[in-house]
Design a protein around this motif. Structure first.
Motif, PDB file in Angstrom:
ATOM      1  N   ILE A  92       0.884  -1.177   0.000  1.00  0.00           N
ATOM      2  CA  ILE A  92       0.000   0.000   0.000  1.00  0.00           C
ATOM      3  C   ILE A  92       0.911   1.214   0.000  1.00  0.00           C
ATOM      4  N   MET A  93       0.937   1.880  -1.128  1.00  0.00           N
ATOM      5  CA  MET A  93       1.847   3.022  -1.313  1.00  0.00           C
ATOM      6  C   MET A  93       1.159   4.259  -0.747  1.00  0.00           C
ATOM      7  N   ASP A  94       1.377   4.542   0.512  1.00  0.00           N
ATOM      8  CA  ASP A  94       0.628   5.644   1.145  1.00  0.00           C
ATOM      9  C   ASP A  94       1.569   6.759   1.587  1.00  0.00           C
ATOM     10  N   PHE A 111      -0.778  -1.101  -4.719  1.00  0.00           N
ATOM     11  CA  PHE A 111      -2.125  -0.533  -4.612  1.00  0.00           C
ATOM     12  C   PHE A 111      -2.029   0.906  -5.116  1.00  0.00           C
ATOM     13  N   ALA A 112      -2.570   1.142  -6.296  1.00  0.00           N
ATOM     14  CA  ALA A 112      -2.424   2.452  -6.933  1.00  0.00           C
ATOM     15  C   ALA A 112      -3.653   3.338  -6.725  1.00  0.00           C
ATOM     16  N   PHE A 113      -4.833   2.695  -6.689  1.00  0.00           N
ATOM     17  CA  PHE A 113      -6.081   3.462  -6.557  1.00  0.00           C
ATOM     18  C   PHE A 113      -7.132   2.520  -5.993  1.00  0.00           C
ATOM     19  N   SER A 114      -7.713   2.910  -4.871  1.00  0.00           N
ATOM     20  CA  SER A 114      -8.668   2.007  -4.231  1.00  0.00           C
ATOM     21  C   SER A 114     -10.089   2.304  -4.697  1.00  0.00           C
ATOM     22  N   ASN A 167     -11.103   5.525  -3.338  1.00  0.00           N
ATOM     23  CA  ASN A 167     -10.410   6.775  -3.688  1.00  0.00           C
ATOM     24  C   ASN A 167     -11.225   7.694  -4.605  1.00  0.00           C
ATOM     25  N   ARG A 195     -12.322  11.160  -3.280  1.00  0.00           N
ATOM     26  CA  ARG A 195     -11.431  12.330  -3.187  1.00  0.00           C
ATOM     27  C   ARG A 195     -11.963  13.463  -4.067  1.00  0.00           C
ATOM     28  N   ARG A 206       2.958  -1.445   4.265  1.00  0.00           N
ATOM     29  CA  ARG A 206       2.225  -0.189   4.127  1.00  0.00           C
ATOM     30  C   ARG A 206       3.143   0.939   4.569  1.00  0.00           C
ATOM     31  N   ARG A 216      -3.532   0.120   8.908  1.00  0.00           N
ATOM     32  CA  ARG A 216      -4.787  -0.495   8.461  1.00  0.00           C
ATOM     33  C   ARG A 216      -4.589  -1.061   7.054  1.00  0.00           C
ATOM     34  N   SER A 251      -7.134  -0.966   4.670  1.00  0.00           N
ATOM     35  CA  SER A 251      -7.898  -0.153   3.709  1.00  0.00           C
ATOM     36  C   SER A 251      -8.489  -0.964   2.546  1.00  0.00           C
TER      37      SER A 251
END
Ligand code: IPE
Ligand code: IPE
Ligand code: MG
Length: 255
Positions: A22-24, A66-69, A72, A75, A192, A198, A200
């Motif tokens: 998860i790239m956060d 994970f690029a776009f959930s 998302n 937003r 993450r 989390r 997500s």
């Protein structure tokens, strides 16, 4: 030789076969610098390049990003459209390079929500790289773990309704075969970045026995050394899958 209970458990020295990230933290990275969030997303793409290269060099079998959930979309419209543009531009720029490096590209998620152009590009990227045999790079785009399970159950139900599958109890194997990740090894290591603890709605089924690693490092600051550290932590763990520590030690001794 009897096992010494105080002995440090023997740990698997193997690299993870599948890493899921998860790239956060892109937004906070930019905001810390008093820059628009977009700059953080752009910087995040640079990290993607470094991490893909590292995984390919380390002979990791699969890397899921994970690029776009599926959440998302909530937003602000301007950020969503910026992310779509960045996604398209990155694919346009990188597909040939991935192909030259023998990397297989695959997308998971509900792509029907994307523009036709983007869907075409995704299909093109997958087709062009489908026979590549080094790293499989999985991009989770409009992906959600709930979506994945629902789409798998729907496919199974449809097949049972048409007779393609016999009416039977749904098994774990059947679910695995119908998830978006079918054919990939289970993720061994989940990372993450960005400090949140989390998941997500990421790969909920698939993470059942994955080793979890959380770091405060924001995604644009994450690099090869950070990944090496995560892999080191993974290698220092004893994966028991319900067994006792002793069972694992004895198993390793007889190998
Ligand atoms: C992750 O970074 C990238 C996407 C979700 C697309 P964020 O944009 O969530 O960054 P933060 O969490 O706001 O810092
Ligand atoms: C998760 O990050 C999704 C991606 C990295 C693509 P978010 O930043 O959207 O997660 P939440 O909403 O804070 O849980
Ligand atoms: Mg975030």
């Amino acid at each position: 030789m009897p096992t010494d209970a105080t002995q440090k458990p023997e740990t698997g020295s193997a690299n993870p076969r599948h890493i899921a990230i998860i790239m956060d933290g892109n937004g906070r990275w930019a905001q810390k610098r008093f820059m628009p969030r977009a700059v953080g997303h752009q910087a995040g793409v640079k990290t993607v390049r470094k991490i893909v290269e590292y995984c390919a060099n380390e002979n990791i079998e699969a890397l899921t990003l994970f690029a776009f959930s599926s959440e998302n979309w909530r937003r602000p419209e301007a950020e969503v459209s910026l992310l779509m543009g960045l996604f398209m531009a990155t694919l346009q720029r990188e597909i040939n390079k991935l192909d030259r490096n023998n990397i297989r590209l695959r997308f998971i998620g509900d792509r029907s929500a994307f523009s036709e152009k983007l869907q075409e590009k995704m299909a093109e990227g997958e087709a062009q790289t489908q026979n590549n045999t080094a790293l499989t790079l999985v991009i989770a785009a409009n992906y959600g773990g709930h979506w994945d399970m629902c789409q798998a159950y729907t496919k199974i139900a449809d097949k049972m309704a048409t007779g393609e599958l016999p009416n039977q109890a749904i098994t774990e194997q059947l679910v695995n075969q119908h998830l978006a990740t079918a054919g990939l090894p289970e993720p061994d290591l989940f990372i993450r970045t960005g400090g949140e603890k989390r998941v997500s709605n990421f790969m909920l089924w698939q993470l059942a026995y994955t080793e979890l690693y959380f770091t405060d490092t924001l995604w644009p600051d994450f690099n090869q050394d950070s990944l090496a550290e995560a892999i080191k932590s993974f290698k220092g763990r004893q994966r028991r899958f319900g067994h006792t520590s002793e069972q694992i030690l004895n198993q390793t001794a007889t190998l």
